[in-house]
Write an enzyme that holds these catalytic residues in place. Structure first.
Site, short mmCIF file in Angstrom:
data_model
loop_
_atom_site.label_atom_id
_atom_site.label_comp_id
_atom_site.label_asym_id
_atom_site.label_seq_id
_atom_site.Cartn_x
_atom_site.Cartn_y
_atom_site.Cartn_z
N TYR A 138 38.73 34.95 35.54
CA TYR A 138 37.64 35.14 34.39
C TYR A 138 36.24 34.90 35.35
O TYR A 138 35.40 34.37 34.61
CB TYR A 138 37.46 35.11 33.23
CG TYR A 138 39.69 35.59 32.32
CD1 TYR A 138 40.20 37.25 33.02
CD2 TYR A 138 39.82 35.11 31.36
CE1 TYR A 138 40.78 37.38 32.24
CE2 TYR A 138 40.88 36.26 30.80
CZ TYR A 138 41.44 36.76 31.49
OH TYR A 138 42.28 37.40 30.62
N LYS A 189 53.08 33.49 39.71
CA LYS A 189 52.88 34.91 40.19
C LYS A 189 52.60 34.83 41.88
O LYS A 189 51.86 35.97 42.30
CB LYS A 189 51.54 35.61 39.51
CG LYS A 189 52.69 37.32 39.11
CD LYS A 189 54.00 37.30 38.73
CE LYS A 189 54.36 38.79 39.33
NZ LYS A 189 55.74 39.41 39.01
N ASP A 222 55.80 36.66 34.12
CA ASP A 222 56.77 38.10 33.40
C ASP A 222 58.42 36.82 33.06
O ASP A 222 58.35 37.09 31.45
CB ASP A 222 57.13 39.08 34.66
CG ASP A 222 57.75 38.74 35.90
OD1 ASP A 222 57.28 37.21 36.18
OD2 ASP A 222 57.83 39.66 36.94
N ASP A 246 46.35 33.48 28.78
CA ASP A 246 45.68 34.24 27.73
C ASP A 246 46.42 35.03 27.31
O ASP A 246 46.68 34.81 26.11
CB ASP A 246 44.60 34.78 28.37
CG ASP A 246 43.43 35.87 26.49
OD1 ASP A 246 43.94 35.42 26.44
OD2 ASP A 246 43.14 36.78 27.15
N ASP A 250 48.98 34.06 23.08
CA ASP A 250 48.56 34.60 22.03
C ASP A 250 50.10 35.01 21.63
O ASP A 250 50.56 35.18 20.70
CB ASP A 250 47.98 36.51 22.55
CG ASP A 250 46.56 36.53 21.84
OD1 ASP A 250 46.22 35.29 22.16
OD2 ASP A 250 45.90 37.49 21.81
MG MG Z 1 43.08 36.01 23.84
#
Ligand code: MG
Ligand code: NAI
Length: 358
Positions: A138, A189, A222, A246, A250
């Site tokens: 980001y 990763k 993953d 992120d 969640d």
């Molecule tokens: Mg989020």
């Protein structure tokens, strides 16, 4: 009397409802405690401000925030404005401008909450997810050329710097060291992303040498999702890149019960700039204005803020009040399967604060 200056930015949708509730509860705590004062200034920034001025916040907005000890943020997002405009117009400039590179997301099953996993009991999930919050996927680096043509190209470049990775790893090991289990999982990763993620792994191993008391392991992102679901007890502190964390956080919020409960802190650990505290959820168009938003995420967020401001007694008094309230199902809002309103939950938490002995 200790004084703390708070910039409150309710933002959009239910952000306005939950920040109003949060400030109400903070005022009750302040009165109950009697030894600190919060000087709160509210900023009407967000999508309404954008409709009036063409900007989500004034050009000198971030500079104005530097004068505060902490920022109490609701949510930003509007059904009629693209999400990348609202996010990059308000929340991300604050996080980046104030170098809030450590995003902390605790996940725990509060009393009375029925988690979605069949065999999961409170205590099985007690995680601290640390998200790199200043670079990575980001970073905002990239661009588009030949717009609209068949030849159009778009890049979104993930930027990982040695300084950025080192500081987040060091903070992660510090956090793990302070927890009873002293465990850290580094999410990666590096099997598929063979440049930045390999450096990420190498730096984790370098920093680990300074923290021999912390047990650490690596997990591919993953595989981490399945581990969170199938072996939640194996997890304590987790560190991951901006994008990976992120998504994982969640999932963590959902596994702990609801997005309406989950808090987060965007920290500048060196305290050169104010840190920002917010519920994880967004502006929730579907329930905005109905008075049924769950304010618990914002209350927990307020507890994180008080801790950061050096008010641990008020923070733990607030957490105790929150847990007393969630334990009683009549205080559950619709996201938890109940019928309580934002105002009812707020009144219950205020009552729990005032009536507690300690
Ligand atoms: Mg989020
Ligand atoms: P959202 O978090 O706003 O809502 C997702 C679902 O969870 C909705 O069904 C909502 O009703 C429910 N929910 C969220 N918070 C709740 C609460 N406190 N109590 C009860 N139910 C709650 O995410 P969504 O729908 O993806 O995004 C809506 C807008 O919010 C978008 O514009 C998005 O960009 C923005 N957003 C902003 C964030 C921020 O400011 N930090 C974070 C996430 C989204």
């Amino acid at each position: 009397m200790r004084e703390h200056r708070i910039a409150a930015i309710p933002g959009d949708g239910i952000g306005k409802e939950v920040i109003a509730a949060g400030l109400d509860v903070l005022e009750t705590l302040e009165r109950r405690d009697g030894s600190f004062r919060l000087i709160v200034e509210q900023f009407p920034w967000g999508s309404d401000f954008y409709r009036k001025t063409g900007r989500l916040m004034p050009a000198d907005g971030v500079a104005a925030l530097k004068l505060f000890d902490a920022i109490f943020f609701g949510a930003v997002g509007d059904a009629t404005i693209p999400d990348h405009v609202t996010l990059w117009g308000l929340r991300l400039p604050i996080c980046q401008g104030l170098d809030q590179y450590a995003n902390l997301r605790p996940a725990r099953i509060l009393p009375g909450i029925v988690p979605p996993l069949r065999d999961c009991v409170p205590g099985d999930i007690d995680w601290l997810i640390l998200r790199e919050n200043s670079e990575g996927e980001y970073s905002g680096s990239g661009g588009r050329v030949h717009r609209g043509l068949a030849e159009e190209v778009a890049t979104e470049v993930a930027i990982f710097t040695r300084i950025g990775v080192t500081r987040i790893m060091r903070y992660a090991f510090e956090l793990a060291r302070k927890r009873p289990r002293k465990k850290l999982t580094v999410v990666t990763k590096s099997n598929a992303q063979r440049h930045a993620m390999v450096m990420w792994d190498e730096i984790a191993a370098e920093i680990a040498r300074d923290y021999v008391d912390v047990t650490w392991d690596k997990a591919l992102v993953d595989a981490m999702t399945t581990r969170m679901v199938s072996k939640p007890k194996s997890i304590d502190v987790v560190v991951a890149s901006n994008l990976h964390a992120d998504i994982l956080s969640d999932l963590a919020a959902a596994l702990a019960g609801s997005l309406g409960i989950a808090p987060t802190a965007n920290l500048n650990p060196e305290r050169r700039f104010p840190s920002m505290f917010e519920p994880i959820h967004g502006s929730a168009f579907d329930i905005a204005g109905k008075g049924v938003a769950n304010p618990i995420a914002t209350f927990w967020t307020a507890a994180l803020m008080l801790d950061h401001l050096g008010e641990p007694a008020a923070a733990s008094r607030l957490m105790t009040a929150i847990e007393r309230v969630t334990a009683d199902k009549s205080n559950h809002t619709p996201d938890l399967g109940g019928t309580a309103t934002t105002l009812q939950v707020t009144a219950a938490v205020k009552h729990a604060i005032v009536s507690a002995n300690a």
